[in-house]
Motif scaffolding. Structure first.
Motif, PDB file in Angstrom:
ATOM      1  N   ARG A 223       0.836  -1.196   0.000  1.00 23.29           N
ATOM      2  CA  ARG A 223       0.000   0.000   0.000  1.00 23.29           C
ATOM      3  C   ARG A 223       0.866   1.240   0.000  1.00 23.29           C
ATOM      4  O   ARG A 223       1.915   1.272   0.633  1.00 23.29           O
ATOM      5  CB  ARG A 223      -0.894   0.013   1.241  1.00 23.29           C
ATOM      6  CG  ARG A 223      -1.945  -1.080   1.207  1.00 23.29           C
ATOM      7  CD  ARG A 223      -2.750  -1.166   2.464  1.00 23.29           C
ATOM      8  NE  ARG A 223      -3.037   0.114   3.060  1.00 23.29           N
ATOM      9  CZ  ARG A 223      -3.449   0.284   4.305  1.00 23.29           C
ATOM     10  NH1 ARG A 223      -3.615  -0.755   5.072  1.00 23.29           N
ATOM     11  NH2 ARG A 223      -3.696   1.480   4.775  1.00 23.29           N
ATOM     12  N   PRO A 224       0.461   2.309  -0.702  1.00 26.02           N
ATOM     13  CA  PRO A 224       1.264   3.535  -0.710  1.00 26.02           C
ATOM     14  C   PRO A 224       1.207   4.226   0.652  1.00 26.02           C
ATOM     15  O   PRO A 224       0.212   4.138   1.371  1.00 26.02           O
ATOM     16  CB  PRO A 224       0.597   4.400  -1.789  1.00 26.02           C
ATOM     17  CG  PRO A 224      -0.767   3.839  -1.961  1.00 26.02           C
ATOM     18  CD  PRO A 224      -0.698   2.395  -1.574  1.00 26.02           C
ATOM     19  N   THR A 225       2.286   4.910   0.981  1.00 26.59           N
ATOM     20  CA  THR A 225       2.350   5.627   2.243  1.00 26.59           C
ATOM     21  C   THR A 225       1.573   6.930   2.144  1.00 26.59           C
ATOM     22  O   THR A 225       1.176   7.359   1.057  1.00 26.59           O
ATOM     23  CB  THR A 225       3.811   5.933   2.615  1.00 26.59           C
ATOM     24  OG1 THR A 225       4.358   6.793   1.607  1.00 26.59           O
ATOM     25  CG2 THR A 225       4.641   4.662   2.714  1.00 26.59           C
ATOM     26  N   ALA A 226       1.368   7.572   3.281  1.00 29.50           N
ATOM     27  CA  ALA A 226       0.634   8.841   3.308  1.00 29.50           C
ATOM     28  C   ALA A 226       1.377   9.902   2.504  1.00 29.50           C
ATOM     29  O   ALA A 226       0.762  10.713   1.802  1.00 29.50           O
ATOM     30  CB  ALA A 226       0.436   9.301   4.744  1.00 29.50           C
ATOM     31  N   ARG A 227       2.700   9.901   2.590  1.00 27.29           N
ATOM     32  CA  ARG A 227       3.494  10.874   1.841  1.00 27.29           C
ATOM     33  C   ARG A 227       3.294  10.710   0.339  1.00 27.29           C
ATOM     34  O   ARG A 227       3.128  11.677  -0.396  1.00 27.29           O
ATOM     35  CB  ARG A 227       4.961  10.720   2.198  1.00 27.29           C
ATOM     36  CG  ARG A 227       5.878  11.642   1.421  1.00 27.29           C
ATOM     37  CD  ARG A 227       7.299  11.442   1.824  1.00 27.29           C
ATOM     38  NE  ARG A 227       7.443  11.889   3.192  1.00 27.29           N
ATOM     39  CZ  ARG A 227       8.504  12.513   3.673  1.00 27.29           C
ATOM     40  NH1 ARG A 227       9.521  12.717   2.898  1.00 27.29           N
ATOM     41  NH2 ARG A 227       8.553  12.896   4.910  1.00 27.29           N
ATOM     42  N   GLU A 228       3.302   9.460  -0.120  1.00 25.98           N
ATOM     43  CA  GLU A 228       3.105   9.211  -1.551  1.00 25.98           C
ATOM     44  C   GLU A 228       1.698   9.607  -1.996  1.00 25.98           C
ATOM     45  O   GLU A 228       1.516  10.185  -3.063  1.00 25.98           O
ATOM     46  CB  GLU A 228       3.350   7.730  -1.863  1.00 25.98           C
ATOM     47  CG  GLU A 228       4.805   7.316  -1.719  1.00 25.98           C
ATOM     48  CD  GLU A 228       4.988   5.816  -1.799  1.00 25.98           C
ATOM     49  OE1 GLU A 228       3.992   5.076  -1.651  1.00 25.98           O
ATOM     50  OE2 GLU A 228       6.124   5.379  -2.004  1.00 25.98           O
TER      51      GLU A 228
ATOM     52  N   GLY B 151      -1.837  13.257  -4.928  1.00 30.15           N
ATOM     53  CA  GLY B 151      -3.019  14.119  -4.898  1.00 30.15           C
ATOM     54  C   GLY B 151      -2.696  15.546  -5.304  1.00 30.15           C
ATOM     55  O   GLY B 151      -3.461  16.192  -6.032  1.00 30.15           O
ATOM     56  N   LEU B 152      -1.545  16.044  -4.828  1.00 32.74           N
ATOM     57  CA  LEU B 152      -1.142  17.402  -5.188  1.00 32.74           C
ATOM     58  C   LEU B 152      -0.867  17.510  -6.686  1.00 32.74           C
ATOM     59  O   LEU B 152      -1.319  18.448  -7.348  1.00 32.74           O
ATOM     60  CB  LEU B 152       0.093  17.820  -4.390  1.00 32.74           C
ATOM     61  CG  LEU B 152       0.645  19.211  -4.668  1.00 32.74           C
ATOM     62  CD1 LEU B 152      -0.375  20.265  -4.264  1.00 32.74           C
ATOM     63  CD2 LEU B 152       1.954  19.427  -3.949  1.00 32.74           C
ATOM     64  N   LYS B 153      -0.137  16.540  -7.222  1.00 33.47           N
ATOM     65  CA  LYS B 153       0.154  16.551  -8.662  1.00 33.47           C
ATOM     66  C   LYS B 153      -1.124  16.465  -9.486  1.00 33.47           C
ATOM     67  O   LYS B 153      -1.296  17.180 -10.482  1.00 33.47           O
ATOM     68  CB  LYS B 153       1.083  15.387  -9.018  1.00 33.47           C
ATOM     69  CG  LYS B 153       2.485  15.557  -8.498  1.00 33.47           C
ATOM     70  CD  LYS B 153       3.326  14.326  -8.791  1.00 33.47           C
ATOM     71  CE  LYS B 153       4.691  14.436  -8.152  1.00 33.47           C
ATOM     72  NZ  LYS B 153       5.466  13.201  -8.301  1.00 33.47           N
TER      73      LYS B 153
ATOM     74  N   LEU C 222      -2.556  19.387 -12.049  1.00 28.66           N
ATOM     75  CA  LEU C 222      -2.814  19.064 -13.450  1.00 28.66           C
ATOM     76  C   LEU C 222      -4.250  19.412 -13.835  1.00 28.66           C
ATOM     77  O   LEU C 222      -4.500  19.993 -14.901  1.00 28.66           O
ATOM     78  CB  LEU C 222      -2.539  17.581 -13.707  1.00 28.66           C
ATOM     79  CG  LEU C 222      -2.693  17.094 -15.134  1.00 28.66           C
ATOM     80  CD1 LEU C 222      -1.690  17.803 -16.046  1.00 28.66           C
ATOM     81  CD2 LEU C 222      -2.512  15.604 -15.222  1.00 28.66           C
ATOM     82  N   LYS C 223      -5.206  19.093 -12.971  1.00 28.83           N
ATOM     83  CA  LYS C 223      -6.604  19.420 -13.244  1.00 28.83           C
ATOM     84  C   LYS C 223      -6.811  20.932 -13.292  1.00 28.83           C
ATOM     85  O   LYS C 223      -7.571  21.438 -14.120  1.00 28.83           O
ATOM     86  CB  LYS C 223      -7.504  18.807 -12.179  1.00 28.83           C
ATOM     87  CG  LYS C 223      -7.610  17.294 -12.286  1.00 28.83           C
ATOM     88  CD  LYS C 223      -8.423  16.720 -11.154  1.00 28.83           C
ATOM     89  CE  LYS C 223      -8.436  15.200 -11.216  1.00 28.83           C
ATOM     90  NZ  LYS C 223      -9.159  14.618 -10.084  1.00 28.83           N
ATOM     91  N   LEU C 224      -6.131  21.664 -12.405  1.00 29.99           N
ATOM     92  CA  LEU C 224      -6.249  23.120 -12.388  1.00 29.99           C
ATOM     93  C   LEU C 224      -5.707  23.731 -13.678  1.00 29.99           C
ATOM     94  O   LEU C 224      -6.333  24.625 -14.263  1.00 29.99           O
ATOM     95  CB  LEU C 224      -5.505  23.692 -11.178  1.00 29.99           C
ATOM     96  CG  LEU C 224      -5.611  25.192 -10.946  1.00 29.99           C
ATOM     97  CD1 LEU C 224      -7.043  25.561 -10.618  1.00 29.99           C
ATOM     98  CD2 LEU C 224      -4.685  25.607  -9.832  1.00 29.99           C
ATOM     99  N   VAL C 225      -4.570  23.244 -14.160  1.00 29.89           N
ATOM    100  CA  VAL C 225      -3.989  23.747 -15.409  1.00 29.89           C
ATOM    101  C   VAL C 225      -4.914  23.416 -16.581  1.00 29.89           C
ATOM    102  O   VAL C 225      -5.163  24.260 -17.452  1.00 29.89           O
ATOM    103  CB  VAL C 225      -2.577  23.149 -15.629  1.00 29.89           C
ATOM    104  CG1 VAL C 225      -2.084  23.402 -17.037  1.00 29.89           C
ATOM    105  CG2 VAL C 225      -1.603  23.723 -14.610  1.00 29.89           C
ATOM    106  N   ALA C 226      -5.451  22.201 -16.612  1.00 27.26           N
ATOM    107  CA  ALA C 226      -6.345  21.812 -17.708  1.00 27.26           C
ATOM    108  C   ALA C 226      -7.620  22.659 -17.697  1.00 27.26           C
ATOM    109  O   ALA C 226      -8.069  23.142 -18.751  1.00 27.26           O
ATOM    110  CB  ALA C 226      -6.690  20.328 -17.594  1.00 27.26           C
TER     111      ALA C 226
END
Length: 89
Positions: A55-60, A65-67, A71-75
């Motif tokens: 499972r991915p860690t909280a940091r990952e 989520g930030l990336k 990306l959605k904001l730029v689009a």
């Protein structure tokens, strides 16, 4: 100190020297492998928990989520700019 406080303090010192419990808790932090007063090993706290089942860690997750959000904001921004440009508003 008053005599009652001196007696209480002396009792506490005797318990500590004998390897018994103090009236206050002992807090262990960080990675440790040390001898306690009674000669037992103490396993310290690990700040980095082992990965469970891939499972991915909280940091990952936060990074992904930030990336994704950026990306959605730029689009969305690009789409609005194109619409405004061609719609002539």
């Amino acid at each position: 100190m008053q005599p009652a406080q001196q007696a209480q303090f002396a009792d506490r010192i005797r318990r500590i020297q004998a390897g018994g419990p103090n009236t206050f808790a002992t807090v262990y932090t960080g990675l440790q492998d040390v001898d306690t007063p009674v000669g037992k090993k103490v396993s310290g706290v690990q700040h980095i928990a082992p990965r469970v089942g891939g499972r991915p860690t909280a940091r990952e997750l936060l990074s992904l989520g930030l990336k994704s959000g950026m990306l959605k904001l730029v689009a969305l921004g690009s789409g609005i700019l194109l619409f405004l440009h061609f719609a002539g508003v």
